[in-house]
Design an enzyme around this catalytic site. Structure first.
Site, short mmCIF file in Angstrom:
data_model
loop_
_atom_site.label_atom_id
_atom_site.label_comp_id
_atom_site.label_asym_id
_atom_site.label_seq_id
_atom_site.Cartn_x
_atom_site.Cartn_y
_atom_site.Cartn_z
N ARG A 273 -9.22 2.06 8.92
CA ARG A 273 -8.78 0.72 9.23
C ARG A 273 -9.80 -0.03 10.08
NH1 ARG A 273 -2.96 1.20 8.95
NH2 ARG A 273 -1.99 -0.78 9.39
N ARG B 35 -0.57 -8.07 13.85
CA ARG B 35 -1.07 -7.13 12.83
C ARG B 35 -1.97 -7.84 11.83
NH1 ARG B 35 4.36 -5.01 10.64
NH2 ARG B 35 3.13 -3.81 9.14
N ARG C 88 11.71 -6.31 4.94
CA ARG C 88 11.63 -4.85 4.78
C ARG C 88 12.67 -4.17 5.66
NH1 ARG C 88 6.08 -1.80 5.33
NH2 ARG C 88 5.95 -2.97 7.28
N LYS D 99 0.84 -1.21 0.00
CA LYS D 99 0.00 0.00 0.00
C LYS D 99 0.88 1.26 0.00
CE LYS D 99 -1.92 -0.99 3.98
NZ LYS D 99 -1.16 -2.22 4.31
N ARG E 22 11.74 -2.35 11.18
CA ARG E 22 10.70 -1.79 12.04
C ARG E 22 10.40 -2.78 13.15
NH1 ARG E 22 5.85 0.38 8.20
NH2 ARG E 22 4.60 -0.82 9.66
P1 AP5 Z 1 4.91 -1.58 1.78
O1 AP5 Z 1 4.61 -0.75 0.57
O2 AP5 Z 1 5.66 -0.93 2.91
O3 AP5 Z 1 3.58 -2.30 2.29
P2 AP5 Z 1 2.36 -1.76 3.15
O4 AP5 Z 1 1.15 -2.43 2.64
O5 AP5 Z 1 2.38 -0.26 3.19
O6 AP5 Z 1 2.75 -2.38 4.54
P3 AP5 Z 1 2.81 -1.76 5.99
O7 AP5 Z 1 3.39 -2.85 6.84
O8 AP5 Z 1 3.51 -0.44 6.04
O9 AP5 Z 1 1.32 -1.56 6.29
P4 AP5 Z 1 0.67 -1.51 7.62
O10 AP5 Z 1 -0.69 -1.14 7.21
O11 AP5 Z 1 0.77 -2.69 8.48
O12 AP5 Z 1 1.54 -0.41 8.39
P5 AP5 Z 1 1.28 1.11 8.75
O13 AP5 Z 1 2.56 1.81 8.70
O14 AP5 Z 1 0.12 1.65 7.97
O15 AP5 Z 1 5.72 -2.87 1.28
C1 AP5 Z 1 6.17 -3.85 2.19
C2 AP5 Z 1 7.52 -4.44 1.71
O16 AP5 Z 1 7.31 -5.13 0.48
C3 AP5 Z 1 8.58 -3.37 1.40
O17 AP5 Z 1 9.82 -3.89 1.76
C4 AP5 Z 1 8.48 -3.15 -0.11
O18 AP5 Z 1 9.72 -2.75 -0.67
C5 AP5 Z 1 8.06 -4.54 -0.60
N1 AP5 Z 1 7.14 -4.49 -1.74
C6 AP5 Z 1 6.17 -3.57 -1.98
N2 AP5 Z 1 5.51 -3.86 -3.12
C7 AP5 Z 1 6.07 -5.00 -3.60
C8 AP5 Z 1 5.82 -5.81 -4.75
N3 AP5 Z 1 4.84 -5.50 -5.63
N4 AP5 Z 1 6.58 -6.92 -4.95
C9 AP5 Z 1 7.55 -7.23 -4.05
N5 AP5 Z 1 7.86 -6.50 -2.96
C10 AP5 Z 1 7.12 -5.40 -2.73
O19 AP5 Z 1 0.77 1.00 10.25
C11 AP5 Z 1 1.64 0.60 11.29
C12 AP5 Z 1 0.89 0.61 12.61
O20 AP5 Z 1 0.41 1.95 12.89
C13 AP5 Z 1 -0.36 -0.28 12.69
O21 AP5 Z 1 -0.04 -1.61 13.00
C14 AP5 Z 1 -1.13 0.43 13.81
O22 AP5 Z 1 -0.59 0.11 15.07
C15 AP5 Z 1 -0.85 1.90 13.56
N6 AP5 Z 1 -1.85 2.51 12.68
C16 AP5 Z 1 -1.65 3.05 11.44
N7 AP5 Z 1 -2.79 3.49 10.91
C17 AP5 Z 1 -3.76 3.21 11.84
C18 AP5 Z 1 -5.17 3.39 11.85
N8 AP5 Z 1 -5.82 3.94 10.81
N9 AP5 Z 1 -5.85 2.96 12.94
C19 AP5 Z 1 -5.23 2.41 13.99
N10 AP5 Z 1 -3.90 2.19 14.05
C20 AP5 Z 1 -3.17 2.59 12.97
#
Ligand code: AP5
Length: 235
Positions: A105, A188, A144, A30, A177
Site C-alpha cells: 500500500r 482513507r 457496507r 478488492k 466498520r
Molecule cells: P469490498 O470488496 O469490501 O471493497 P474493498 O476494495 O476491499 O474495500 P475496503 O474498504 O475493505 O478496502 P480498504 O483497502 O480500505 O480496507 P482494508 O480492510 O484493506 O467492497 C466494498 C463494498 O462494496 C461492499 O459492501 C461490497 O459488498 C460492495 N461491492 C463490492 N463490489 C461491488 C460491485 N462490483 N458493485 C457494487 N457493490 C460492490 O484496510 C483497512 C485499514 O487497515 C486501512 O485503512 C489501514 O489502516 C489498515 N491497513 C490494511 N492494510 C494495510 C497496509 N498494507 N499498510 C498499512 N495499513 C494497512
C-alpha cells in the site's frame, strides 16, 4: 468432460502458482474479488485489513497499535506490515500462490515485498488495478455491513444478507466498520491518493498489470479477472 469439437479452443486451466496483487481505493471491491479469485484458483486470500482487524479483536500488541490508527482511517506503519506479511508468506498454504488484498500500500511496502519475493517466477505475477468513480466508492462504503466474527462483507442495497442484519454464514449481527464512517473514509481516500496510487506507475510495466473497470456488477468484474488469470492465451 473435454470438449471434442474439431475447432473447439482449449479451455484455459486456472493458473498454477499465481501471485496476485489487488490495487484500488477503499471500496473498489478488492476484497470481494480477491475472495472469489482465491476460491477459483484454490490459493489463499491474504488480506492485511482482515489480519489487522483480527489482531485488534484478539487484543495483541499489534492490534493495540493498529486499532487507533485504523479507526481514524490512517495507515499502519510499514515495518509492522512487512513483518506480518513476511511471516504469512512463509506459511505452507502460501507456497503455491496467493492473492494479496490491501498489500502493498506504499512504495516502501512494494520494495519490501519485492525483496521478499526476489527469485520467485514472475510470469504468473498479476497486478489488478481496480478503478471505480469516487461517488460510487462513497455509496459502497457507507452501505457496507460487516460480520465481526467471520469478516464477510455485505451491502445494504447491492448485496444484502438473506436474513435482515445477520451474517448468512454464522448469524452474527452485522455492523458498520468504524472506518466506514464519514470522517475516516475521507482520510482513507486521502491516504490512498497520496501513498497508494503511486504504486500504479510502480507496477505498470513491471508485471502483468491490468486496469479493471470495477464499476460493474461483481460477476462481470470477476469474469474479466478469470479470463486474465485463466491461462496464458488470455493475457
Ligand atoms: P469490498 O470488496 O469490501 O471493497 P474493498 O476494495 O476491499 O474495500 P475496503 O474498504 O475493505 O478496502 P480498504 O483497502 O480500505 O480496507 P482494508 O480492510 O484493506 O467492497 C466494498 C463494498 O462494496 C461492499 O459492501 C461490497 O459488498 C460492495 N461491492 C463490492 N463490489 C461491488 C460491485 N462490483 N458493485 C457494487 N457493490 C460492490 O484496510 C483497512 C485499514 O487497515 C486501512 O485503512 C489501514 O489502516 C489498515 N491497513 C490494511 N492494510 C494495510 C497496509 N498494507 N499498510 C498499512 N495499513 C494497512
Amino acid at each position: 468432460m473435454a470438449d471434442v469439437r474439431p475447432n473447439a479452443r482449449p479451455r484455459p486451466e486456472p493458473t498454477e502458482g499465481a501471485r496476485v496483487i489487488f490495487l484500488g481505493p477503499p471500496g473498489a471491491g478488492k476484497g470481494t474479488q480477491a475472495g472469489r479469485l482465491a476460491g477459483h484458483l484454490r490459493i489463499p486470500k491474504i488480506s492485511t485489513g482482515d489480519m489487522l482487524r483480527e489482531a485488534i479483536a484478539a487484543g495483541t500488541a499489534l492490534g493495540r497499535i493498529a486499532g487507533p490508527l485504523m479507526e481514524k482511517g490512517g495507515l499502519v506503519p510499514d515495518d509492522l506490515l512487512d513483518r506480518i506479511i513476511g511471516e504469512r508468506l512463509r506459511m505452507k498454504d502460501a507456497q503455491n500462490g496467493y492473492i494479496l488484498d490491501g498489500f502493498p500500500r506504499t512504495l516502501r511496502q512494494a520494495e519490501g515485498f519485492e525483496g521478499m519475493t526476489r527469485g520467485d517466477a514472475t510470469e504468473q505475477f498479476f497486478v489488478f488495478n481496480v478503478e471505480v468513480p469516487r461517488p460510487e466508492l462513497l455509496k459502497r462504503l457507507s452501505g457496507r455491513r460487516w460480520c465481526p466474527h467471520c469478516q464477510s462483507t455485505y451491502h445494504v442495497d447491492n448485496n444484502p444478507p438473506k436474513d435482515d442484519s445477520l451474517c448468512d454464514k454464522d448469524r452474527t449481527l452485522l455492523i458498520q466498520r468504524e472506518d466506514d464512517k464519514e470522517t475516516a473514509v475521507a482520510r482513507r481516500l486521502a491516504e490512498y491518493d497520496e501513498r497508494t496510487a503511486p504504486l500504479i506507475d510502480y507496477y505498470r510495466g513491471r508485471s502483468r498489470f491490468h486496469t479493471v473497470d470495477g464499476y460493474r456488477p461483481p460477476d462481470a468484474v470477476f469474469a474479466e479477472l478469470k479470463g486474465i488469470v485463466g491461462g496464458k492465451a488470455a493475457s
